[in-house]
Design a protein around this motif. Structure first.
Motif, PDB file in Angstrom:
ATOM      1  N   VAL A 122       0.828  -1.205   0.000  1.00  0.00           N
ATOM      2  CA  VAL A 122       0.000   0.000   0.000  1.00  0.00           C
ATOM      3  C   VAL A 122       0.864   1.258   0.000  1.00  0.00           C
ATOM      4  N   ARG A 127      -4.118   3.445  -1.667  1.00  0.00           N
ATOM      5  CA  ARG A 127      -4.755   2.916  -0.446  1.00  0.00           C
ATOM      6  C   ARG A 127      -6.108   2.262  -0.719  1.00  0.00           C
ATOM      7  N   ARG A 131      -6.686  -1.774  -0.555  1.00  0.00           N
ATOM      8  CA  ARG A 131      -7.416  -2.238   0.630  1.00  0.00           C
ATOM      9  C   ARG A 131      -8.803  -2.773   0.302  1.00  0.00           C
ATOM     10  N   ARG A 148      -1.772  -8.022   2.124  1.00  0.00           N
ATOM     11  CA  ARG A 148      -1.664  -6.562   2.015  1.00  0.00           C
ATOM     12  C   ARG A 148      -0.556  -6.132   2.946  1.00  0.00           C
ATOM     13  N   GLU A 150       1.262  -2.891   4.589  1.00  0.00           N
ATOM     14  CA  GLU A 150       1.263  -1.449   4.868  1.00  0.00           C
ATOM     15  C   GLU A 150       2.703  -1.019   5.158  1.00  0.00           C
ATOM     16  N   GLN A 151       3.005   0.241   4.874  1.00  0.00           N
ATOM     17  CA  GLN A 151       4.341   0.780   5.124  1.00  0.00           C
ATOM     18  C   GLN A 151       4.318   1.721   6.333  1.00  0.00           C
TER      19      GLN A 151
END
Length: 200
Positions: A122, A127, A131, A148, A150-151
């Motif tokens: 993402v 986003r 998502r 998925r 996320e950073q």
């Protein structure tokens, strides 16, 4: 003696506005794009230019692909940024995926039947798609596993296609594990992934 005029390039390729309005692009059109075409996805017959990923995104993508390449069984193959044929007029480019090892190397679009795991990392510009849209499309196409990532900080969410049905009657993903430290799974193979190993 006069010089021949130098032909001018008409400019870089872009989708035909009339076809975009009609939403009638197909996977065949995608396979026949010119060499100067940008990185695109096809969504319900509309060609969408995808934003360029950041360095951090690409670092995570590379490290995860390397980890999967080193740890996945031999009948699976890790790849990055490859298109997946979801319907006749929709394809998505997974950031990382695991596919069956027998898939020919010359393909730029892979059948969802050959994809075991699709992974999206993402970014601020992706986003909503990563998502919500992509997991719904991947699940509807029959891809069994979806991750998925996320950073900031790196956090992995691992999903499995379950029995719960969505509004359109298609099976949806259910969360099976999530962590910013360690992901342990038994499917699609025995996985013990330290998130630090894919953190730049």
């Amino acid at each position: 003696m006069s010089a021949e005029p130098i032909p001018h390039s008409p400019g870089p390729w872009c989708p035909d506005p009339r076809r975009q309005q009609r939403a009638d692009y197909t996977l065949e059109d995608l396979l026949n794009l010119p060499d100067d075409a940008p990185r695109v996805e096809l969504v319900d017959g509309v060609v969408q230019v995808t934003p360029s990923p950041t360095l951090g995104h690409q670092d995570i993508s590379f490290l995860l692909r390397l980890w999967l390449h080193s740890h996945a069984p031999r009948h699976l193959r890790a790849a990055q940024d490859v298109g997946v044929e979801l319907t006749v007029n929709t394809s998505r480019r997974a950031d990382v995926l695991l596919c069956r090892a027998g898939v020919p190397s010359g393909l730029s679009l892979i059948s969802p039947a050959d994809v075991v795991l699709a992974v999206e990392i993402v970014s601020p510009g992706t986003r909503r798609v990563d998502r919500f849209a992509k997991p719904g499309e991947y699940a509807a196409a029959g891809i069994q596993y979806y991750w998925r990532i996320e950073q900031d900080p790196v956090h992995v969410y691992a999903y499995r296609r379950g029995d719960r049905l969505g509004p359109g009657g298609e099976r949806q993903y259910e969360l099976v594990a999530d962590s910013a430290e360690l992901i342990e799974l038994t499917e699609p193979f025995e996985i013990k992934l330290s998130v630090a190993e894919i953190t730049p």
